[in-house]
Write a protein that holds these residues in place. Structure first.
Motif, PDB file in Angstrom:
ATOM      1  N   PRO A 299       8.453   2.277  10.626  1.00 38.57           N
ATOM      2  CA  PRO A 299       7.377   1.631  10.582  1.00 38.57           C
ATOM      3  C   PRO A 299       6.220   2.285  11.496  1.00 38.57           C
ATOM      4  N   ALA A 300       6.607   3.340  12.365  1.00 35.78           N
ATOM      5  CA  ALA A 300       5.700   3.863  13.029  1.00 35.78           C
ATOM      6  C   ALA A 300       5.214   5.084  12.548  1.00 35.78           C
ATOM      7  N   ARG A 301       5.769   5.779  11.364  1.00 34.70           N
ATOM      8  CA  ARG A 301       5.111   7.042  10.518  1.00 34.70           C
ATOM      9  C   ARG A 301       4.977   6.513   9.064  1.00 34.70           C
ATOM     10  N   GLY A 302       4.510   7.399   8.448  1.00 35.19           N
ATOM     11  CA  GLY A 302       4.479   7.451   6.894  1.00 35.19           C
ATOM     12  C   GLY A 302       3.167   6.824   6.437  1.00 35.19           C
ATOM     13  N   THR A 303       3.125   6.469   5.187  1.00 32.71           N
ATOM     14  CA  THR A 303       1.988   5.954   4.375  1.00 32.71           C
ATOM     15  C   THR A 303       1.873   4.243   4.838  1.00 32.71           C
ATOM     16  N   SER A 304       0.777   4.044   4.758  1.00 31.25           N
ATOM     17  CA  SER A 304       0.322   2.862   5.182  1.00 31.25           C
ATOM     18  C   SER A 304       1.173   1.696   4.419  1.00 31.25           C
ATOM     19  N   GLU A 305       1.676   1.644   3.194  1.00 31.55           N
ATOM     20  CA  GLU A 305       2.394   0.737   2.596  1.00 31.55           C
ATOM     21  C   GLU A 305       4.067   0.946   3.072  1.00 31.55           C
ATOM     22  N   GLN A 306       4.294   2.087   3.436  1.00 26.46           N
ATOM     23  CA  GLN A 306       5.948   2.082   4.041  1.00 26.46           C
ATOM     24  C   GLN A 306       5.799   1.505   5.244  1.00 26.46           C
ATOM     25  N   ARG A 307       4.859   1.409   6.106  1.00 29.08           N
ATOM     26  CA  ARG A 307       4.605   0.963   7.517  1.00 29.08           C
ATOM     27  C   ARG A 307       4.649  -0.567   7.324  1.00 29.08           C
ATOM     28  N   ARG A 308       3.669  -1.044   6.275  1.00 30.32           N
ATOM     29  CA  ARG A 308       3.504  -2.526   6.006  1.00 30.32           C
ATOM     30  C   ARG A 308       4.811  -3.365   5.694  1.00 30.32           C
ATOM     31  N   LEU A 309       5.484  -2.671   5.070  1.00 31.97           N
ATOM     32  CA  LEU A 309       6.614  -3.212   4.362  1.00 31.97           C
ATOM     33  C   LEU A 309       7.978  -3.040   5.386  1.00 31.97           C
TER      34      LEU A 309
ATOM     35  N   PHE B 208      12.793  -8.838  -1.389  1.00 29.13           N
ATOM     36  CA  PHE B 208      12.566 -10.138  -2.044  1.00 29.13           C
ATOM     37  C   PHE B 208      11.520 -11.058  -1.156  1.00 29.13           C
ATOM     38  N   GLU B 209      11.843 -10.979   0.098  1.00 25.21           N
ATOM     39  CA  GLU B 209      10.836 -11.744   1.028  1.00 25.21           C
ATOM     40  C   GLU B 209       9.513 -10.960   1.026  1.00 25.21           C
ATOM     41  N   ASN B 210       9.180  -9.867   1.148  1.00 27.03           N
ATOM     42  CA  ASN B 210       7.835  -9.324   1.045  1.00 27.03           C
ATOM     43  C   ASN B 210       7.394  -9.585  -0.368  1.00 27.03           C
ATOM     44  N   PHE B 211       8.259  -9.475  -1.456  1.00 22.88           N
ATOM     45  CA  PHE B 211       7.680  -9.898  -2.743  1.00 22.88           C
ATOM     46  C   PHE B 211       6.952 -11.299  -2.599  1.00 22.88           C
ATOM     47  N   VAL B 212       7.756 -12.216  -2.454  1.00 21.48           N
ATOM     48  CA  VAL B 212       7.502 -13.749  -2.263  1.00 21.48           C
ATOM     49  C   VAL B 212       5.951 -13.733  -1.593  1.00 21.48           C
ATOM     50  N   ALA B 213       6.336 -13.179  -0.257  1.00 25.41           N
ATOM     51  CA  ALA B 213       5.106 -13.491   0.706  1.00 25.41           C
ATOM     52  C   ALA B 213       3.763 -12.782   0.118  1.00 25.41           C
ATOM     53  N   ASP B 214       3.895 -11.553  -0.791  1.00 26.18           N
ATOM     54  CA  ASP B 214       2.801 -11.059  -1.214  1.00 26.18           C
ATOM     55  C   ASP B 214       2.234 -11.863  -2.556  1.00 26.18           C
ATOM     56  N   THR B 215       3.105 -12.567  -3.215  1.00 29.25           N
ATOM     57  CA  THR B 215       2.764 -13.387  -4.291  1.00 29.25           C
ATOM     58  C   THR B 215       1.841 -14.426  -3.679  1.00 29.25           C
ATOM     59  N   TYR B 216       2.335 -14.927  -2.547  1.00 29.18           N
ATOM     60  CA  TYR B 216       1.736 -16.270  -1.945  1.00 29.18           C
ATOM     61  C   TYR B 216       0.286 -15.913  -1.425  1.00 29.18           C
ATOM     62  N   ALA B 217       0.360 -14.559  -0.776  1.00 28.36           N
ATOM     63  CA  ALA B 217      -0.945 -13.917  -0.168  1.00 28.36           C
ATOM     64  C   ALA B 217      -2.148 -13.941  -1.446  1.00 28.36           C
ATOM     65  N   THR B 218      -1.538 -13.308  -2.669  1.00 28.93           N
ATOM     66  CA  THR B 218      -2.272 -13.269  -3.993  1.00 28.93           C
ATOM     67  C   THR B 218      -2.922 -14.624  -4.039  1.00 28.93           C
ATOM     68  N   VAL B 219      -2.205 -15.706  -4.225  1.00 26.54           N
ATOM     69  CA  VAL B 219      -2.364 -17.067  -4.301  1.00 26.54           C
ATOM     70  C   VAL B 219      -3.649 -17.296  -3.542  1.00 26.54           C
ATOM     71  N   ARG B 220      -3.400 -17.005  -2.393  1.00 24.78           N
ATOM     72  CA  ARG B 220      -4.616 -17.268  -1.227  1.00 24.78           C
ATOM     73  C   ARG B 220      -6.021 -16.517  -1.425  1.00 24.78           C
ATOM     74  N   GLY B 221      -5.803 -15.532  -2.485  1.00 29.44           N
ATOM     75  CA  GLY B 221      -7.075 -14.698  -2.602  1.00 29.44           C
ATOM     76  C   GLY B 221      -6.954 -13.509  -2.002  1.00 29.44           C
TER      77      GLY B 221
ATOM     78  N   LEU C 171      -5.590  -9.738  -1.906  1.00 24.33           N
ATOM     79  CA  LEU C 171      -5.039  -8.535  -2.664  1.00 24.33           C
ATOM     80  C   LEU C 171      -3.929  -7.728  -2.074  1.00 24.33           C
ATOM     81  N   ARG C 172      -2.833  -7.635  -2.749  1.00 25.65           N
ATOM     82  CA  ARG C 172      -1.845  -6.735  -2.470  1.00 25.65           C
ATOM     83  C   ARG C 172      -1.307  -5.833  -3.235  1.00 25.65           C
ATOM     84  N   GLU C 173      -1.237  -4.561  -2.757  1.00 26.93           N
ATOM     85  CA  GLU C 173      -0.632  -3.430  -4.013  1.00 26.93           C
ATOM     86  C   GLU C 173       0.731  -3.361  -4.248  1.00 26.93           C
ATOM     87  N   GLY C 174       0.561  -3.203  -5.616  1.00 24.37           N
ATOM     88  CA  GLY C 174       2.028  -2.955  -6.202  1.00 24.37           C
ATOM     89  C   GLY C 174       2.691  -4.415  -6.516  1.00 24.37           C
TER      90      GLY C 174
END
Length: 394
Positions: free
Chosen positions: A310-320, A335-348, A350-353
């Motif tokens: 999480p301390a290196r690499g691209t922003s999405e690698q670090r975020r996840l 799976f947890e990150n996918f569900v969390a991203d879906t709920y975040a999108t419901v809140r308006g 934007l989540r990449e990928g």
């Protein structure tokens, strides 16, 4: 979310969710939902009796029919039921004003999948499909590097997805029966994941393919057992198997890149081995889902192993990367990150990928092409949606 209670960016109100289908994957959805802060307000299993039993364990309300979705007015409905029920369950969720997470395949057949995607878009609902292997941090790392041109033009795209949970002739599941699981089993179930991941990482799109399938166990018990469990049915009536145990697909992409994938649910010792190698003109990348903490990157003069960090690499690698380096994370965190991203999108937010119903439609067209090619022995073009679907608003 229902129009009267639509979340806005930054709104921390816990989403209220209903889960339809309470088997193995339903349990995975529930865990991810709870970790994302949701309140599970209802659940429905295969019978009213089972619904009551599961609701008791989950400490929630048992749905006795789909009409109860409207009464409970959830923000999000998780559809985890057998494939043949997806259309009915998604339509009921959308009619109740809910956003939807639907297991893949989105529907049995591309026309039905397109209709669901169009309905979700027309109703302005967030609608996603759990192609969760996109959420391995190092998958995002490879994708970002590919987009930056590190690998150069793709030369060859190949891999496999192998399991052994149906190796025994006494192992069975509702997935084996085409009436409940659909005419494709191994490819629709796991080959769809590999194809989605390949297209997501490389940016290539399968344009045509030739496929062969095989059923290695001709008959299985008519009584179903829990998917991916060690238990097997013993005794009783046998039923002819009408779905494939394994498949091999050779494909070309829109830009002419050659590729192949082999999928199997009868490969001894392989529990859930999604593996790919993508070979570019400058570098190659290898990823193994059963060992997701590292990827292999090769060039003509150098080979290296890259670790998740999480301390290196691209922003999405670090975020996840939700755990420190050296603290293995895997499928559950995807799976947890996918569900969390879906709920975040419901809140308006934007989540990449985030994989949406449009990705489910894409997958359905590939499955259709595989089945057609396996029947005819011919190369088949992968069809595009009949009508371009507008993006789901958030």
């Amino acid at each position: 979310m229902n129009d009267s209670t639509t979340h806005r960016p930054g709104d921390a109100t816990p989403p209220r969710v209903v889960i339809l289908g309470t088997g193995m994957i339903g349990e995975v959805h529930r865990r991810a939902a709870l970790l994302a802060g949701a309140q599970v307000i209802g659940a429905m299993a295969s019978t009213p009796e089972r619904s009551e039993a599961v609701a008791g364990r989950w400490r929630t309300t048992a749905l006795r029919s789909l009409d109860d979705i409207t009464r409970l007015a959830p923000d999000v409905v998780h559809v985890c039921s057998p494939n043949g029920l997806h259309v009915e369950h998604v339509e009921a969720a959308l009619a109740a004003g809910a956003h939807v997470i639907c297991e893949k395949p989105l529907a049995i057949g591309s026309r039905a999948a397109e209709a669901l995607a169009a309905t979700a878009a027309d109703r302005n609902r967030v609608a996603t499909v759990p192609f969760v292997y996109r959420y391995h941090p190092l998958v995002r790392e490879i994708r970002s590097r590919a987009a930056q041109g590190e690998f150069g033009r793709w030369q060859l795209l190949h891999g496999s997805y192998l399991q052994d949970w149906l190796l025994s002739p006494s192992a069975t599941s509702w997935r084996v029966d085409a009436a409940t699981g659909g005419p494709s089993r191994a490819f629709a179930d796991i080959g769809s994941h590999w194809c989605d991941l390949m297209e997501f990482v490389t940016g290539e799109r399968i344009s045509s393919l030739v496929a062969a399938t095989t059923t290695t166990v001709a008959e299985r018990p008519a009584t179903s057992s829990r998917s991916f469990s060690a238990s097997t049915a013993t005794g009783g009536t046998l039923k002819r198997v009408d779905t494939e145990d394994a498949a091999t697909v050779l494909f070309r992409t829109d830009s002419g890149v050659l590729g192949s994938v082999t999928v199997s649910q009868v490969s001894a010792g392989r529990k859930n081995r999604l593996w790919f190698e993508f070979d570019g003109e400058h570098r190659s990348a290898v990823f193994d889902q059963e060992n997701p903490e590292t990827v292999w990157l090769g060039s003509q003069s150098l080979a290296e192993v890259l670790q998740r960090d999480p301390a290196r690499g691209t922003s999405e690698q670090r975020r996840l990367s939700v755990l420190p380096a050296g603290h293995p994370q895997g499928y559950a965190q995807c799976f947890e990150n996918f569900v969390a991203d879906t709920y975040a999108t419901v809140r308006g937010e934007l989540r990449e990928g985030l994989p949406t119903f449009q990705d489910g439609v894409r997958s359905a067209h590939i499955v259709d092409a595989v089945l057609q090619s396996a029947r005819t022995g011919q190369w088949v073009d992968v069809q595009r949606p009949l009508v371009a679907l507008r993006a789901t608003a958030v």
